[in-house]
Design a protein around this motif. Structure first.
Motif, mmCIF file in Angstrom:
data_model
loop_
_atom_site.group_PDB
_atom_site.id
_atom_site.type_symbol
_atom_site.label_atom_id
_atom_site.label_comp_id
_atom_site.label_asym_id
_atom_site.label_seq_id
_atom_site.Cartn_x
_atom_site.Cartn_y
_atom_site.Cartn_z
ATOM 1 N N GLU A 9 0.588 -0.591 -0.096
ATOM 2 C CA GLU A 9 -0.140 -0.109 -0.101
ATOM 3 C C GLU A 9 0.951 1.668 -0.025
ATOM 4 O O GLU A 9 1.602 1.222 1.063
ATOM 5 C CB GLU A 9 -0.892 -0.013 1.140
ATOM 6 N N ILE A 10 0.465 2.333 -0.887
ATOM 7 C CA ILE A 10 1.224 3.594 -1.137
ATOM 8 C C ILE A 10 0.562 4.557 -0.408
ATOM 9 O O ILE A 10 -1.032 4.614 -0.558
ATOM 10 C CB ILE A 10 1.238 3.420 -2.606
ATOM 11 N N ILE A 11 0.709 5.457 0.741
ATOM 12 C CA ILE A 11 0.109 6.767 1.069
ATOM 13 C C ILE A 11 1.250 7.721 0.831
ATOM 14 O O ILE A 11 2.260 7.855 0.701
ATOM 15 C CB ILE A 11 0.100 6.523 2.476
ATOM 16 N N SER A 12 0.878 8.333 0.066
ATOM 17 C CA SER A 12 1.767 9.998 0.090
ATOM 18 C C SER A 12 0.700 11.210 0.248
ATOM 19 O O SER A 12 -0.522 10.908 0.884
ATOM 20 C CB SER A 12 1.250 10.313 -1.784
ATOM 21 N N PHE A 13 1.379 12.325 0.861
ATOM 22 C CA PHE A 13 0.846 13.110 1.418
ATOM 23 C C PHE A 13 1.468 14.135 0.965
ATOM 24 O O PHE A 13 2.153 14.849 0.161
ATOM 25 C CB PHE A 13 1.178 13.416 3.250
ATOM 26 N N ALA A 44 8.149 6.458 4.756
ATOM 27 C CA ALA A 44 8.172 5.444 6.067
ATOM 28 C C ALA A 44 7.406 3.690 5.796
ATOM 29 O O ALA A 44 6.911 3.732 4.494
ATOM 30 C CB ALA A 44 7.495 6.550 7.241
ATOM 31 N N LEU A 45 8.344 3.458 6.277
ATOM 32 C CA LEU A 45 7.226 1.645 6.107
ATOM 33 C C LEU A 45 7.055 1.647 7.036
ATOM 34 O O LEU A 45 6.991 1.200 8.662
ATOM 35 C CB LEU A 45 8.749 0.720 6.227
ATOM 36 N N GLY A 98 2.046 -6.974 1.737
ATOM 37 C CA GLY A 98 1.522 -6.133 2.514
ATOM 38 C C GLY A 98 1.785 -4.918 3.647
ATOM 39 O O GLY A 98 1.135 -4.236 4.290
ATOM 40 N N SER A 99 3.275 -4.775 3.184
ATOM 41 C CA SER A 99 3.919 -3.520 3.359
ATOM 42 C C SER A 99 3.053 -1.979 3.244
ATOM 43 O O SER A 99 2.685 -1.718 2.080
ATOM 44 C CB SER A 99 5.017 -3.737 3.170
#
Length: 77
Positions: A4-8, A50-51, A65-66
């Motif tokens: 999963e990739i989360i960006s801000f 961040a991991l 799943g990371s």
């Protein structure tokens, strides 16, 4: 393997994806190279990874799943 990739912030405007299937990419250095190739403007931008909710400072292995967050620089006060 899927992560999963989360960006801000500004990064979210450059990287428009939430899940990524990354066969052949085993670590965060490989992921960074992949993302910068897919989103060339990211290469010109300062950011941190961040991991699994931990900011990383060295290359780290990825697992299925990371969760990887791509964050612009920030400062505290």
């Amino acid at each position: 393997m899927e992560i999963e990739i989360i960006s801000f912030g500004k990064i979210a405007e450059l990287v428009n994806l939430k899940n990524l299937n990354i066969d052949g990419i085993k670590d965060t250095d490989g992921l960074q190279k992949h993302l910068e190739a897919a989103f060339p403007k990211l290469k010109e931008t300062k950011y941190k990874l961040a991991l699994n909710k931990q900011i990383i400072h060295v290359n780290s292995p990825l697992a299925s799943g990371s969760v990887v967050a791509i964050m612009p620089p920030f400062s505290g006060g």
